[in-house]
Design an enzyme around this catalytic site. Sequence first.
Site, PDB file in Angstrom:
ATOM      1  N   LYS A  92       0.915  -1.142   0.067  1.00  0.00           N
ATOM      2  CA  LYS A  92       0.030  -0.137   0.133  1.00  0.00           C
ATOM      3  C   LYS A  92       0.813   1.175  -0.032  1.00  0.00           C
ATOM      4  O   LYS A  92       0.651   2.216  -0.682  1.00  0.00           O
ATOM      5  CB  LYS A  92      -0.974   0.000   1.311  1.00  0.00           C
ATOM      6  CG  LYS A  92      -2.129   0.632   1.106  1.00  0.00           C
ATOM      7  CD  LYS A  92      -2.907   0.677   2.693  1.00  0.00           C
ATOM      8  CE  LYS A  92      -3.487  -0.670   3.074  1.00  0.00           C
ATOM      9  NZ  LYS A  92      -4.392  -0.514   3.962  1.00  0.00           N
ATOM     10  N   LYS A 100       2.124  -4.471  10.804  1.00  0.00           N
ATOM     11  CA  LYS A 100       0.952  -4.653  11.541  1.00  0.00           C
ATOM     12  C   LYS A 100       1.080  -5.159  12.908  1.00  0.00           C
ATOM     13  O   LYS A 100       1.877  -6.034  13.193  1.00  0.00           O
ATOM     14  CB  LYS A 100       0.139  -5.402  10.784  1.00  0.00           C
ATOM     15  CG  LYS A 100      -1.615  -5.249  10.971  1.00  0.00           C
ATOM     16  CD  LYS A 100      -1.929  -4.102  10.255  1.00  0.00           C
ATOM     17  CE  LYS A 100      -3.195  -3.913  10.088  1.00  0.00           C
ATOM     18  NZ  LYS A 100      -3.697  -3.017   9.086  1.00  0.00           N
ATOM     19  N   THR A 126      -9.875   7.480   5.290  1.00  0.00           N
ATOM     20  CA  THR A 126      -9.989   6.331   4.645  1.00  0.00           C
ATOM     21  C   THR A 126     -11.129   6.467   3.667  1.00  0.00           C
ATOM     22  O   THR A 126     -11.207   5.912   2.460  1.00  0.00           O
ATOM     23  CB  THR A 126      -9.989   5.109   5.545  1.00  0.00           C
ATOM     24  OG1 THR A 126      -8.854   5.183   6.399  1.00  0.00           O
ATOM     25  CG2 THR A 126      -9.928   3.876   4.749  1.00  0.00           C
ATOM     26  N   SER A 176      -2.143   9.422   7.525  1.00  0.00           N
ATOM     27  CA  SER A 176      -1.208   9.132   8.594  1.00  0.00           C
ATOM     28  C   SER A 176       0.306   9.668   8.257  1.00  0.00           C
ATOM     29  O   SER A 176       0.987  10.203   8.967  1.00  0.00           O
ATOM     30  CB  SER A 176      -1.094   7.763   8.599  1.00  0.00           C
ATOM     31  OG  SER A 176      -1.873   7.314   9.592  1.00  0.00           O
TER      32      SER A 176
END
Length: 431
Positions: free
Chosen positions: A101, A113, A197, A356
Amino acid sequence: MAVDVEKNKKQDNTLDATLNSIRQAVEMGDLSYEVYEYLKTPMRFVEVGVPVEMQDGRMEVFTGYRCQHNNVFGPYKGGIRFHPAVTIDSIKALSMWMTLKCSLVGVPFGGAKGAIVVDSTKMTIKERERMTRSYVRALGSVLGPETDIPAPDVFTDAQVMAWIADEYSDIMREPSFGVVTGKPLAVGGCVGRNEATGRGCFFIGREAAKALDIPLEDARVAVQGFGNVGSNAAILFAEVGCPVIAVSDVSGGLYNKNGIDIFKLLDHVEKTGFVKGFEDAEEITNEELLTIDCDILIPAALENQINSGNADQVKAKIVIEGANGPTTPEADQVLKDKGILVVPDILANSGGVTVSYFEWVQNNYGFRWDLETVNRRLEEKMTEAFKMVYKYYCEKCVGSDMRTGAYMYSTQRLAEAMHYRGWLSNGTHRK
Ligand code: GLU
């Protein structure tokens, strides 16, 4: 909705599917096999015990993970989720998607993550706070504003991020808020991060409609999931005049062929907590929502929602993957054969990590941008990313799907960075 933890764990083949997609992208792009070797294994995977004093005085030790997949572009970056069905494999796959991404959208981060295996919805706020702080202490210097920067994910929010920033700052003995993004505005958050998002999904949906010559104002939109991503996307589509004909959440779905009044629905959800019971629409199930006759379908809830059981009945012309991993590989094949354009998660939901990045830049500068600047820069990034990937897919992936195009585009950029950093023995491509 109760989570069937055991069933979820058994069905978890996301890692295999992700590795297959990466390998295929490397092969189709004629990239050096060493690129796959780097991407197939996380650079670091940390498992920690997370001791928490519970409300009744007992100590419970939860399991926490942080997977740092790849940092060829910069510090590791990715959310932390609190979920009982989390597995090591699913966290690895999610961290790989973050790498892909960030590469795709061109933000200078690697992929990561993290998770705690827990149903945090059953905890008190104090238990949640103690657990978050304990997790940060357990990870210690694994995190850092130039090393690894967490963000919100499933069942974590701005408050959890603020606890992470505070605990990390305590450990470092100085305010170090850039260690995490998605914070509240009062402690270095960024305006527009919360909606980013969903806003990104809207920009991607708009560009995809343009690419297929579907006039946006007539496009009938269906949104599965009315949480942060789904509701914000629905608002933006409604604002430009698209009939949002169906929405759903864990309580069920709503349908109105003339379009649901999203603003009235938001009031209803604020009062009752759920979409269920809203008057100006018919009730439908989540399953029915996915197969409704519409132009743009946005699965913005959980993984594996479009699968071999329902893919052949999907009627949308475009699927915008707001959630991570909502379409299974089997369903991908069926949707491709039906001529449906699936804009993959690594592109469709990259608005979150993009803002972010803006937050991190502002923290580094000690300077605040206004909402207009944030939204304009997000729009530029998302529009550009869509155009690049779509063009690449049309030119280089004839007979394939846009996910393959996105993976190829992303792995090619990763290969280039690996090459310049001296990680590859003989250039980016196979000789
Ligand atoms: N959890 C979000 C994602 O999956 C955001 C990650 C971030 O902002 O670092 O993209």
